[in-house]
Motif scaffolding. Structure first.
Motif, PDB file in Angstrom:
ATOM      1  N   THR A  89       0.744  -1.144  -0.053  1.00 30.19           N
ATOM      2  CA  THR A  89      -0.029   0.050  -0.113  1.00 30.19           C
ATOM      3  C   THR A  89       0.742   1.236  -0.010  1.00 30.19           C
ATOM      4  O   THR A  89       1.701   1.305   0.984  1.00 30.19           O
ATOM      5  CB  THR A  89      -1.057   0.229   1.037  1.00 30.19           C
ATOM      6  N   ALA A  90       0.703   2.089  -0.951  1.00 28.98           N
ATOM      7  CA  ALA A  90       1.582   3.252  -1.033  1.00 28.98           C
ATOM      8  C   ALA A  90       1.118   4.164   0.045  1.00 28.98           C
ATOM      9  O   ALA A  90      -0.009   4.332   0.362  1.00 28.98           O
ATOM     10  CB  ALA A  90       1.253   3.850  -2.506  1.00 28.98           C
TER      11      ALA A  90
ATOM     12  N   ARG B  84       1.325   8.884  -2.616  1.00 28.58           N
ATOM     13  CA  ARG B  84       0.201   9.119  -3.432  1.00 28.58           C
ATOM     14  C   ARG B  84       0.192  10.629  -3.839  1.00 28.58           C
ATOM     15  O   ARG B  84      -0.427  10.906  -4.894  1.00 28.58           O
ATOM     16  CB  ARG B  84      -1.056   8.809  -2.680  1.00 28.58           C
TER      17      ARG B  84
ATOM     18  N   LYS C 128       2.401  11.482  -6.956  1.00 32.03           N
ATOM     19  CA  LYS C 128       1.970  10.790  -8.127  1.00 32.03           C
ATOM     20  C   LYS C 128       3.139  10.312  -8.945  1.00 32.03           C
ATOM     21  O   LYS C 128       2.883  10.446 -10.318  1.00 32.03           O
ATOM     22  CB  LYS C 128       1.134  11.769  -8.799  1.00 32.03           C
TER      23      LYS C 128
ATOM     24  N   LEU D 139       4.641   7.645 -10.323  1.00 31.51           N
ATOM     25  CA  LEU D 139       4.234   6.266 -10.613  1.00 31.51           C
ATOM     26  C   LEU D 139       5.360   5.460 -11.445  1.00 31.51           C
ATOM     27  O   LEU D 139       5.440   4.259 -11.227  1.00 31.51           O
ATOM     28  CB  LEU D 139       2.903   6.018 -11.275  1.00 31.51           C
TER      29      LEU D 139
ATOM     30  N   THR E 190       8.292   3.603  -9.325  1.00 34.51           N
ATOM     31  CA  THR E 190       8.280   3.273  -8.113  1.00 34.51           C
ATOM     32  C   THR E 190       8.899   1.896  -7.652  1.00 34.51           C
ATOM     33  O   THR E 190       9.060   1.607  -6.505  1.00 34.51           O
ATOM     34  CB  THR E 190       6.644   2.602  -7.938  1.00 34.51           C
TER      35      THR E 190
ATOM     36  N   CYS F 246       5.855   3.320   0.654  1.00 31.46           N
ATOM     37  CA  CYS F 246       4.658   2.661   1.242  1.00 31.46           C
ATOM     38  C   CYS F 246       4.846   2.443   2.545  1.00 31.46           C
ATOM     39  O   CYS F 246       5.760   2.705   3.325  1.00 31.46           O
ATOM     40  CB  CYS F 246       4.218   1.475   0.569  1.00 31.46           C
TER      41      CYS F 246
ATOM     42  N   TRP G   2      -2.412   2.499  -4.794  1.00 29.99           N
ATOM     43  CA  TRP G   2      -2.589   3.874  -4.793  1.00 29.99           C
ATOM     44  C   TRP G   2      -3.790   4.403  -4.249  1.00 29.99           C
ATOM     45  O   TRP G   2      -3.826   5.372  -3.447  1.00 29.99           O
ATOM     46  CB  TRP G   2      -2.202   4.443  -5.854  1.00 29.99           C
ATOM     47  N   ARG G   3      -4.697   3.539  -4.285  1.00 29.82           N
ATOM     48  CA  ARG G   3      -5.997   4.096  -3.941  1.00 29.82           C
ATOM     49  C   ARG G   3      -7.145   2.981  -3.806  1.00 29.82           C
ATOM     50  O   ARG G   3      -7.005   2.200  -4.644  1.00 29.82           O
ATOM     51  CB  ARG G   3      -6.802   5.272  -4.859  1.00 29.82           C
TER      52      ARG G   3
ATOM     53  N   ASN H 231      -0.754  -0.236  -9.293  1.00 29.88           N
ATOM     54  CA  ASN H 231       0.078  -0.836 -10.660  1.00 29.88           C
ATOM     55  C   ASN H 231       0.682  -2.101 -10.186  1.00 29.88           C
ATOM     56  O   ASN H 231       0.616  -2.599  -9.061  1.00 29.88           O
ATOM     57  CB  ASN H 231       1.501   0.176 -10.288  1.00 29.88           C
TER      58      ASN H 231
ATOM     59  N   ARG I 231      -1.461  -1.088 -14.968  1.00 27.60           N
ATOM     60  CA  ARG I 231      -1.882   0.107 -14.448  1.00 27.60           C
ATOM     61  C   ARG I 231      -3.185   0.271 -14.400  1.00 27.60           C
ATOM     62  O   ARG I 231      -3.753   0.121 -15.501  1.00 27.60           O
ATOM     63  CB  ARG I 231      -1.154   1.465 -14.887  1.00 27.60           C
TER      64      ARG I 231
ATOM     65  N   ASP J 212      -6.450   2.757 -13.046  1.00 21.38           N
ATOM     66  CA  ASP J 212      -6.817   4.051 -12.014  1.00 21.38           C
ATOM     67  C   ASP J 212      -8.154   4.526 -12.411  1.00 21.38           C
ATOM     68  O   ASP J 212      -8.438   5.078 -13.597  1.00 21.38           O
ATOM     69  CB  ASP J 212      -5.632   5.026 -12.377  1.00 21.38           C
TER      70      ASP J 212
END
Length: 229
Positions: free
Chosen positions: A46-47, A52, A55, A57, A60, A69, A142-143, A163, A179, A181
């Motif tokens: 978990t980031a 986050r 951003k 990405l 990473t 994370c 990320w979310r 991701n 990815r 989102d």
């Protein structure tokens, strides 16, 4: 003379185009295609909040865990457990017996000591070496925001972003990445969501359902040709 030459030039151009189109290509030999075997789906990470917000990405895999994370602990969060299970299930049909048992993989991962200055790429290699995997699937969340409201009348839609990376243990090379989102929106506001709405039965999805949809979309681009034995 000019009127006569123009049709000739058109014919010549057409012939050249045909030659270009039909030039035969030599397919890559089987020896050049890496065979993806012994794959482990490492539990998703978990980031952190700062990651986050930035951003960033693209790099990473090579960011230290402490700055990327929350350092993995002895248990998985609900989001980590959900996406890990969904990814394993989605890859089962593609990898068959080459996918390591998830419960064993998860237990071994939770028992590892993780270093704060370690990167996801290095962690994937070290973990893969311990469980004797040839490839490790690394996922970063990320979310993972839950829907507020009911499936037919949500006040706020679910939102999921992650991701995923396939790392070769031998040399830490990145073989594939995907990815997702997405924040679900009304069909009338965004026609791009049409397939999602029709698939879900025209309703507002939960975060778990949106994540499952995202995993399905990402896995469609998984390098199937590389899996031929």
């Amino acid at each position: 003379m000019k009127d006569i030459l123009n049709p000739v030039r058109v014919v010549i151009a057409t012939m050249l185009l045909a030659v270009v189109i039909y030039i035969p290509t030599t397919p890559a030999s089987a020896a050049e295609q890496p065979q993806i075997t012994q794959v482990a789906v490492m539990p998703f990470l978990t980031a952190g909040t700062s990651a986050r917000q930035s951003k960033e990405l693209t790099q990473t895999l090579d960011c230290e865990l402490s700055g990327l994370c929350t350092l993995p602990g002895s248990t998985l969060t609900h989001a980590e457990e959900t996406l890990t299970r969904q990814m394993h299930e989605a890859l089962t049909e593609r990898l068959a017996n080459e996918l390591l048992p998830q419960q064993e993989v998860t237990n071994r991962f939770l028992g590892m000591i993780k270093q704060a200055d370690e990167t996801p790429r290095n962690l994937a290699q070290r973990f893969g070496q311990q469980i004797k995997a040839h490839y490790v699937l690394v996922g970063i969340i990320w979310r993972f925001e839950q829907r507020v409201g009911e499936s037919l009348s949500a006040e706020r839609p679910a939102s999921v972003a992650f991701n995923s990376y396939l790392v070769r243990v031998e040399d830490k090379q990145l073989v594939w990445q995907g990815r997702f989102d997405k924040t679900q929106s009304a069909l009338s506001d965004n026609l791009f969501n049409a397939s999602l709405f029709f698939k879900s039965g025209v309703k507002w999805l939960s975060a778990e359902e949106l994540a499952e949809y995202g995993i399905e979309q990402v896995v469609e681009d998984f390098p199937v040709p590389l899996l031929d034995n």
